[in-house]
Design an enzyme around this catalytic site. Structure first.
Site, PDB file in Angstrom:
ATOM      1  CG  HIS A 150      -1.838   1.320   1.428  1.00 21.20           C
ATOM      2  ND1 HIS A 150      -2.269   1.781   2.506  1.00 21.20           N
ATOM      3  CD2 HIS A 150      -2.254   1.836   0.253  1.00 21.20           C
ATOM      4  CE1 HIS A 150      -3.030   2.734   2.263  1.00 21.20           C
ATOM      5  NE2 HIS A 150      -2.913   2.908   1.095  1.00 21.20           N
ATOM      6  CG  LEU A 194       5.450  -0.165   0.870  1.00 19.89           C
ATOM      7  CD1 LEU A 194       4.369   0.026  -0.108  1.00 19.89           C
ATOM      8  CD2 LEU A 194       6.648  -0.926   0.433  1.00 19.89           C
ATOM      9  CD  GLU A 195      -0.660   0.717   5.970  1.00 21.06           C
ATOM     10  OE1 GLU A 195      -0.991   0.719   7.169  1.00 21.06           O
ATOM     11  OE2 GLU A 195      -1.751   1.046   4.951  1.00 21.06           O
ATOM     12  CB  VAL A 196       4.660  -4.728   3.395  1.00 16.56           C
ATOM     13  CG1 VAL A 196       4.916  -6.132   2.859  1.00 16.56           C
ATOM     14  CG2 VAL A 196       5.790  -3.930   2.455  1.00 16.56           C
ATOM     15  CD1 TRP A 213      -0.119   2.397  11.241  1.00 12.77           C
ATOM     16  CD2 TRP A 213      -1.517   1.557  12.655  1.00 12.77           C
ATOM     17  NE1 TRP A 213      -0.131   3.133  12.338  1.00 12.77           N
ATOM     18  CE2 TRP A 213      -0.999   2.654  13.351  1.00 12.77           C
ATOM     19  CE3 TRP A 213      -2.267   0.638  13.658  1.00 12.77           C
ATOM     20  CZ2 TRP A 213      -0.744   3.071  14.566  1.00 12.77           C
ATOM     21  CZ3 TRP A 213      -2.290   1.211  14.863  1.00 12.77           C
ATOM     22  CH2 TRP A 213      -1.675   2.199  15.365  1.00 12.77           C
TER      23      TRP A 213
END
Ligand code: 3HC
Length: 712
Positions: free
Chosen positions: A453, A464-466, A501
Site C-alpha cells: 500500500h 509503504l504498508e506491506v 494501519w
C-alpha cells in the site's frame, strides 16, 4: 597508535595520510573516545617534523563521517552537560582549524553534522562525484543545531543565505550541489579522490592556497555581506521558519540565532552562543522525540517485518497494472529510485500513454531539480514502456497492481497476471483497504500474493504498508519490503485487516471532522486547529487531497468490517454525488485553480447541509479529533495490526504527517497518560455517542498504569 584507535596514519612524500575507521561500527561517528584520538593524532602530526601536510580520509567504503555520536548526547540530562559537550567539540575543531600544517580532506559517502563541521575546519575539501556522497547539517531534524562550529563556519564559507537554507531545514545535498555552493573545493571521480586530495595537501605544503570567490557574488555581498542586507536576510528567514514550524520546533529558530549572533559579534561570541543553544535544545522533549524517530527509522531499514526473513528476490523488471495516478507514480518512482525496467499495462492505449507521460514527469522533475544528469535521465526514460496487453510481464519478478479499489476488479487483474507471469513472480496489490486474503481468494498461487500500500503522491510520500495474508510465503514478504526500500520508502509490515494501519486510524479522524462540520464548525477552523496541533494539513484539506470518492470507498469497507463507530457521515455522500471529489476534480471543500488550492468554496455548505455557526469550542474540537484517532490506534495495537508501537508511530508520522515532535499517536498517548485519555473519552462518549467509548487497551493501561513504551 593506541590499541583500538579509530585513526591511523602513514607518511607519503611529506604528507600524513590519515584514515578514520571506527572499528566494529558501520559508520564513522565522533564520540568522546574519537575526540581524544583525533586530538592525540593531530598532536603527533604537529610534532612530527617529517609531516608537512595532512590528507584525511575515511576508511569506510561507503561513508565519511556521519556526525557526532547521537547516542552520546541523548544520554545527557542537563543543558549544562550538553553545552559542555558542544564546547568541547568546538574546541577540538578549533585546534584543527588552527593546525599549523595544511589539511585536505577527501570525502566519499555521507559527510553529515559533526562530520561536515570537521571538514569545514580543514583547509581544502575534495569530494567524490558519487550518489553516496552527501554533505549536510541535518541537526535540526534531530531537534538540535550544528554545535561544533557549523553555525559559524558554513555562513562564512558560502554566505548567510545559502548557509541558512541548509542549516534551518537540516538539508543534505549531493556532492555536485555542495560543489556549486562552494562547500566543496573540488569534485572528482571516486577513483582519483585519494590522489587528488594528497596532491592538494602537497600543493598547500608548498605554499599554495585555494582562492575562493566571494560567496554569492555581488548580489550575495549586497544581501549578506553587510549588516543592513543581513538584517533583511535574517528577518525573511525568521518569518519563514515561524510559518513552517508554528513554534512547535525550537531548533531552527535557535540555529538562526546562533548564526546571526556569530555574524554580528564575531566567531568567538558566536561559538559561545551556539554551545549554549545546543545545550538547551539537546535536553528538550522535542529533540528526544526526533532522535527516537531517527533510531526507529534506522531500525526499520533492516527489519523485514517477519522473524528469520529469507533474502528478498532480485527484482530487475517490474510490471505495473493500472496506469492511473497511483500506477504511474509507482512506475516513475521505481525507475527513479531503483533503476528497474518497468512495464505498464492498462485497458487501452490512451490510458497507457497518459500513465507513461505521468511516470516520465517524475523523471523529468528529477532532472529539473538536478538530482540526475541529462545522461541518467535518458537512460532511465528508456527503462519505461507500456502496452494494453501483458507482453513483457513474463520476465517480471514483481507485479504491482494499482487498479480501481474494487474486489472483483482486483481479482480479475490477479487472474490475468497469474497467467502472464512466471510461477515465482510476486503479485502485489496496492489496495488501501481491501484485505489481501480476500483478493488472494482468486489466486492459484496465493502464497505469491501480498499487499503493497503506497501513499499518494507516490514519489513524495515516504511510507509503504506491506501486508502479507496468512498464506503469503515469507520470501514474498521480504521481496515486497526489500523492493519498497529500494524505492526509497520506509516499510512497515502490518496485519491483513480492513484499512490496515493507516486507514484504520485515519478514518475515524476524517469522519469526526465530518461530524464537526455538521455541528457548525467552519471548514477553515477545523483545518487551522489541526495544523496548529502540528499536522501539515488539516483533515478537510486531506480529504480533498485523497479524493472524496476514494474516502467514501474506504469508509464503506471499514463500516462493513467494524460497524457503527465507522458509520459514514451522511454529509459527505453529497460531495461525491455532486462531483466534488477534491483536488483532482478541481473542486472539493476548497476551490482549485491551475492546480493551486484556493479558499473554501462557500457553496459546499449547501451540499453538506451544514452552516458554520461556531460549533464546539476549539479545545473540544482538537480533543475530539485527536482522541478518536488515539483510541483507534490503541485498539489497532491491541489487535496486532502493527507489530510494535514503533511501527505504528512511524507509520502515522510518515503516512499522513502525524506531528513528529509529538513522537506519533502512541507516544502522544503515553504522554497524555491512559487514565486521562480514558476519562476524557468517557466524557465525550456521554456527550457525542458510543464512537468515543474507550478501547479495552486504554482501559487496561489506565488500570495497570501501563504504557505503549514502558521503558521510555
Ligand atoms: N550517531 C550514532 N549512530 C549513528 C549515527 C550517528 N551520528 N549515524 C548513523 N548511526 C548508526 C545507525 O543508528 C545505525 O546503527 P545500527 O547499525 O546499530 O542500527 C548505523 O549507524 C548505520 O546507519 P544506517 O543504517 O542509517 O546506515 P545508512 O548507510 O543507511 O545511512 C547515514 C548512513 C546516511 C549516515 C545515516 O545513518 C544518517 O543519516 N545518520 C545520521 C546523520 C546525522 O543526523 N548526523 C548529525 C548527528 S548530530 C551532530 O553531528 C551534532 C554536531 O553538530 C555537534
Amino acid at each position: 597508535m593506541a590499541p583500538g584507535a579509530a585513526l591511523t596514519w602513514e607518511l607519503a612524500d611529506g604528507v600524513a595520510v590519515v584514515t578514520f575507521d571506527l572499528k566494529g561500527e558501520p559508520v564513522n561517528k565522533i564520540s568522546a573516545a574519537v575526540k581524544q584520538d583525533l586530538l592525540a593524532t593531530f598532536e603527533a602530526l604537529e610534532h612530527d617534523t617529517a609531516v608537512r601536510a595532512v590528507a584525511f580520509f575515511s576508511g569506510k567504503p561507503e561513508n565519511f563521517i556521519a556526525g557526532a555520536d547521537i547516542e552520546e548526547f541523548v544520554r545527557l540530562t542537563t543543558a549544562a552537560e550538553a553545552e559542555r559537550l558542544s564546547a568541547e567539540g568546538q574546541e577540538m575543531l578549533g585546534r584543527v582549524a588552527r593546525f599549523p600544517k595544511p589539511i585536505a580532506v577527501g570525502i566519499h559517502g555521507a559527510c553529515l553534522g559533526g562530520g561536515l563541521e570537521f571538514a569545514l575546519a580543514c583547509g581544502y575539501r575534495v569530494a567524490s562525484d558519487h550518489p553516496r556522497t552527501q554533505l549536510g547539517l541535518p541537526e535540526v531534524q534531530l531537534g538540535i543545531l550544528p554545535g561544533a562550529g557549523g553555525c559559524q563556519r558554513l555562513p562564512r564559507l558560502i554566505g548567510a543565505r545559502a548557509a541558512l537554507d541548509i542549516i534551518l531545514a537540516g538539508k543534505v545535498e549531493n556532492a555536485r550541489k555542495a560543489f556549486r555552493l562552494g562547500i566543496v573545493d573540488e569534485l572528482v571521480h571516486p577513483a582519483i579522490l585519494k590522489d587528488v586530495t594528497i596532491a592538494a595537501a602537497q600543493r598547500m605544503a608548498g605554499g599554495w592556497r585555494p582562492r575562493r570567490k566571494r560567496p554569492g557574488g555581488f548580489r550575495g555581498w549586497l544581501l549578506d555581506g553587510n549588516p543592513l542586507g543581513r538584517r533583511l536576510v535574517f528577518r525573511a528567514a525568521r518569518k519563514q521558519v515561524l510559518a513552517q514550524t508554528r513554534g512547535n520546533y525550537p531548533a531552527p529558530l535557535a540555529a538562526l540565532e546562533a548564526v546571526e549572533h556569530g555574524l554580528t559579534h564575531g566567531m568567538a561570541e558566536g561559538l559561545k552562543r551556539e554551545a549554549q543553544l545546543f545545550g538547551q535544545l539537546a535536553v528538550t522533549d522535542v529533540s528526544r522525540k526526533l532522535v527516537q524517530i531517527f533510531f526507529a527509522t534506522t531500525a526499520l531499514k533492516k527489519d523485514f517485518g517477519i522473524a528469520n526473513p529469507p533474502p528478498p528476490a532480485v527484482v530487475s523488471r517490474l510490471g505495473v497494472v493500472g496506469a492511473g495516478f497511483m500506477g504511474s507514480g509507482i512506475a516513475g518512482t521505481a525507475i527513479a529510485q531503483a533503476g528497474v525496467d518497468v512495464r505498464m499495462k492498462d485497458a487501452d492505449l490512451p490510458r497507457v500513454a497518459k500513465g507513461l507521460a505521468a511516470a516520465r514527469e517524475i523523471l523529468d522533475d528529477r532532472l529539473k531539480r538536478r538530482r540526475i544528469t541529462p545522461y541518467e535521465h535518458a537512460r532511465l526514460v528508456a527503462l519505461l514502456s507500456g502496452s494494453d496487453h501483458y507482453t513483457g510481464f513474463g520476465r517480471a519478478e514483481l507485479v504491482i497492481e494499482a487498479v480501481f479499489e474494487d474486489l472483483q476488479v482486483k481479482q480479475q487483474v490477479l487472474r490475468e497476471v497469474e497467467t502472464a507471469t512466471a510461477r515465482d513472480a510476486v503479485f502485489a496489490s496496492n489496495t488501501s483497504t481491501i484485505p489481501i486474503h480476500r483478493i488472494a481468494e482468486a489466486a492459484s498461487r496465493p502464497e505469491q500474493v501480498v499487499g503493497m500500500h503506497f501513499f499518494s503522491p507516490v514519489a513524495r510520500m515516504p511510507l509503504l504498508e506491506v501486508i502479507p495474508s496468512a498464506r503469503t510465503a515469507a520470501p514474498v514478504v521480504s521481496t515486497a519490503v526489500g523492493f519498497g526500500r529500494r524505492m526509497g520508502k520506509t516499510a512497515i509490515v502490518v496485519k491483513d485487516s480492513p484499512g490496515f494501519w493507516i486507514n484504520r486510524i485515519l478514518t475515524p479522524y476524517m469522519n469526526e471532522a465530518g461530524y464537526l462540520l455538521v455541528e457548525g464548525v467552519a471548514i477553515e477552523e477545523i483545518d487551522r486547529l489541526m495544523v496548529e496541533f502540528g499536522f501539515p494539513v488539516g483533515p478537510i484539506t486531506l480529504m480533498d487531497e485523497v479524493g472524496m470518492d476514494v474516502g467514501e470507498k474506504v469508509v464503506g469497507v471499514m463500516y462493513e468490517a467494524f460497524g457503527e463507530r465507522f458509520a459514514p457521515v451522511p454529509a459527505f455522500a453529497g460531495m461525491v454525488k455532486s462531483g466534488r471529489l477534491g483536488r483532482k476534480a478541481g473542486k472539493g471543500f476548497y476551490k482549485y485553480a491551475g492546480g493551486k488550492k484556493g479558499s473554501v468554496d462557500p457553496a459546499v455548505y449547501e451540499v453538506i447541509g451544514a452552516h458554520p455557526n461556531g460549533g464546539p469550542r476549539p479545545a473540544e474540537i482538537i480533543q475530539r479529533l485527536v482522541l478518536v484517532m488515539l483510541n483507534e490506534a490503541a485498539r489497532g495495537v491491541g489487535e496486532g495490526i502493527v507489530r510494535t508501537p514503533r511501527d505504528g508511530d512511524i507509520g502515522a508520522i510518515f503516512g499522513f504527517g502525524f506531528p513528529s515532535f509529538r513522537g506519533g499517536p502512541l507516544r502522544h498517548a503515553d504522554d497524555l497518560g491512559a487514565a486521562r485519555i480514558v476519562s476524557e473519552l468517557e466524557r465525550l462518549a456521554e456527550r457525542y455517542g458510543a464512537r468515543f467509548a474507550p478501547s479495552d487497551v486504554l482501559r487496561d493501561q489506565a488500570h495497570h498504569n501501563a504504557k505503549f513504551y514502558p521503558n521510555a
